[in-house]
Scaffold this active site. Structure first.
Site, short mmCIF file in Angstrom:
data_model
loop_
_atom_site.label_atom_id
_atom_site.label_comp_id
_atom_site.label_asym_id
_atom_site.label_seq_id
_atom_site.Cartn_x
_atom_site.Cartn_y
_atom_site.Cartn_z
N TYR A 91 0.29 -1.24 0.67
CA TYR A 91 0.06 -2.64 1.04
C TYR A 91 0.26 -3.57 -0.14
O TYR A 91 -0.28 -3.33 -1.22
CB TYR A 91 -1.36 -2.78 1.58
CG TYR A 91 -1.61 -4.04 2.37
CD1 TYR A 91 -0.73 -4.46 3.36
CD2 TYR A 91 -2.74 -4.81 2.14
CE1 TYR A 91 -0.98 -5.61 4.11
CE2 TYR A 91 -3.01 -5.95 2.89
CZ TYR A 91 -2.11 -6.35 3.86
OH TYR A 91 -2.36 -7.48 4.59
N SER A 183 -0.81 5.31 2.01
CA SER A 183 -1.63 4.17 2.40
C SER A 183 -0.93 3.37 3.50
O SER A 183 -0.68 3.91 4.58
CB SER A 183 -1.97 3.33 1.17
OG SER A 183 -3.00 2.42 1.46
N GLN A 184 -0.59 2.08 3.26
CA GLN A 184 0.21 1.39 4.27
C GLN A 184 1.47 2.18 4.57
O GLN A 184 1.89 2.29 5.73
CB GLN A 184 0.59 -0.02 3.79
CG GLN A 184 1.53 -0.74 4.75
CD GLN A 184 2.02 -2.06 4.19
OE1 GLN A 184 1.66 -3.12 4.69
NE2 GLN A 184 2.86 -2.00 3.17
N ASP A 273 -12.48 8.87 0.62
CA ASP A 273 -11.67 7.65 0.62
C ASP A 273 -12.51 6.48 1.13
O ASP A 273 -12.96 6.49 2.28
CB ASP A 273 -10.44 7.86 1.50
CG ASP A 273 -9.38 6.79 1.32
OD1 ASP A 273 -9.74 5.66 0.95
OD2 ASP A 273 -8.20 7.09 1.57
N HIS A 302 -8.79 7.38 -2.36
CA HIS A 302 -7.54 6.63 -2.28
C HIS A 302 -6.98 6.50 -3.71
O HIS A 302 -7.09 5.44 -4.34
CB HIS A 302 -7.82 5.26 -1.68
CG HIS A 302 -6.73 4.73 -0.81
ND1 HIS A 302 -6.52 5.17 0.48
CD2 HIS A 302 -5.77 3.80 -1.04
CE1 HIS A 302 -5.51 4.52 1.01
NE2 HIS A 302 -5.04 3.69 0.10
#
Length: 319
Positions: A91, A183-184, A273, A302
């Protein structure tokens, strides 16, 4: 944030809703995408390598936005077809450095890494919506009368168009294309593999964009999920529209797409996370019916995950 045990996570199916017309929504979206040409422009990159050819690639996505990718292909005899991989970034970031792509090209892969519209790369965001765009992209379009104006609808379609362009490259075997991202990028990997069933291997790493109501209930205020809290704080503090809002977000929730995946999946998650809670990830993973494997990092969140890059390459080498 209270998370479940691993055994509970492996049975969790999510709490965020799936709109009644979800399938029609994405059928309509893919119909629109089918009308988009796979034309693209290649511009030689400023980065050069003895192992690979490097280009900036531009295409027009739905709505006419100019989307940028990095394209790296191995130097080899014309006419040979090899594997390919589409890559998606985290992101607000961009498609990353060339070196990672060259490493894949050294193993015979052609790599197409997409910049998300209006984030840290070169892709433009020309979407005009009614309503707020406070704090980020999840809620972009949430108050628009037309749910087709959700920001991530267009980005999900861009991932499919990126994969289709790579599959159409003369040097790529369309039956040997994978997808990966963190992630994203992990969420977009799931979206891409769901909406483009020819993706043969998918490696999503601690994916974002899943089970929004669970992320909100977990009070995630240290990641992009905080946009949901900001929306309620400023525009619906009494939560009179809570069901409506989460139903609208259901159109762009990867847990509602995951059962469409047909290729093999290696799913990577960390059990501590706090950015993309494991429960939100398992909500999508547990809906996958295709062949899948789960790689769990018990004490990791993360963050950098040791041995991950090696395992991702090994998985994609099965193409």
């Amino acid at each position: 944030m209270n998370e479940r045990s691993l055994s509970q996570l492996q049975a969790y199916k999510g709490i965020s809703p799936k709109p009644a017309d979800f399938d029609q929504y994405w059928e309509r979206a893919l119909y629109e995408l089918d009308a988009q040409p796979l034309d693209y422009e290649l511009v030689p990159a400023e980065f050069t390598s003895e192992l690979a050819e490097c280009f900036h690639l531009y295409f027009r996505g739905v709505g006419g936005a100019r989307v940028h990718c990095k394209y790296v292909r191995p130097k080899k005899a014309a006419g040979e077809k090899g594997p390919g991989v589409v890559m998606f970034h985290g992101y607000s970031c961009d498609s990353g450095d060339w070196l990672e792509k060259v490493a894949y090209a050294a193993h015979g892969f052609s790599v197409l890494a997409m910049d998300c519209r209006g984030q840290g790369g070169l892709s433009e965001d020309n979407l005009t919506v009614q309503g707020t765009t406070i704090r980020g992209h999840i809620i972009r379009g949430i108050d628009d009368p037309d749910p087709d104006n959700l920001y991530y609808r267009n980005v999900f379609l861009d991932t499919v168009q990126t994969a289709r362009i790579l599959m159409a490259m003369p040097e790529v075997d369309p039956a040997r294309v994978g997808a990966s991202g963190l992630s994203q990028g992990g969420g977009l990997t799931v979206a891409c593999a769901s909406l483009e069933p020819r993706i043969a291997v998918a490696v999503p790493v601690y994916p974002f964009l899943s089970d929004y109501k669970r992320a909100w209930e977990a009070n995630i205020t240290t990641s992009a999920y905080e946009e949901i809290n900001y929306y309620f704080r400023f525009f619906d503090p009494h939560h009179l529209r809570e069901d409506e809002i989460f139903n609208r977000l259901g159109y762009i929730d990867i847990q509602n797409l995951a059962d469409r995946i047909q290729g093999k999946v290696l799913w990577v998650t960390g059990l501590v996370d706090t950015i993309c809670p494991p429960s939100t990830q398992f909500a999508a993973y547990n809906k996958i019916t295709a062949p899948k494997d789960l790689m769990v990092y018990h004490e990791y969140g993360h963050e950098y995950l040791p041995y991950l890059a090696d395992r991702m390459l090994q998985m994609l080498m099965t193409l």
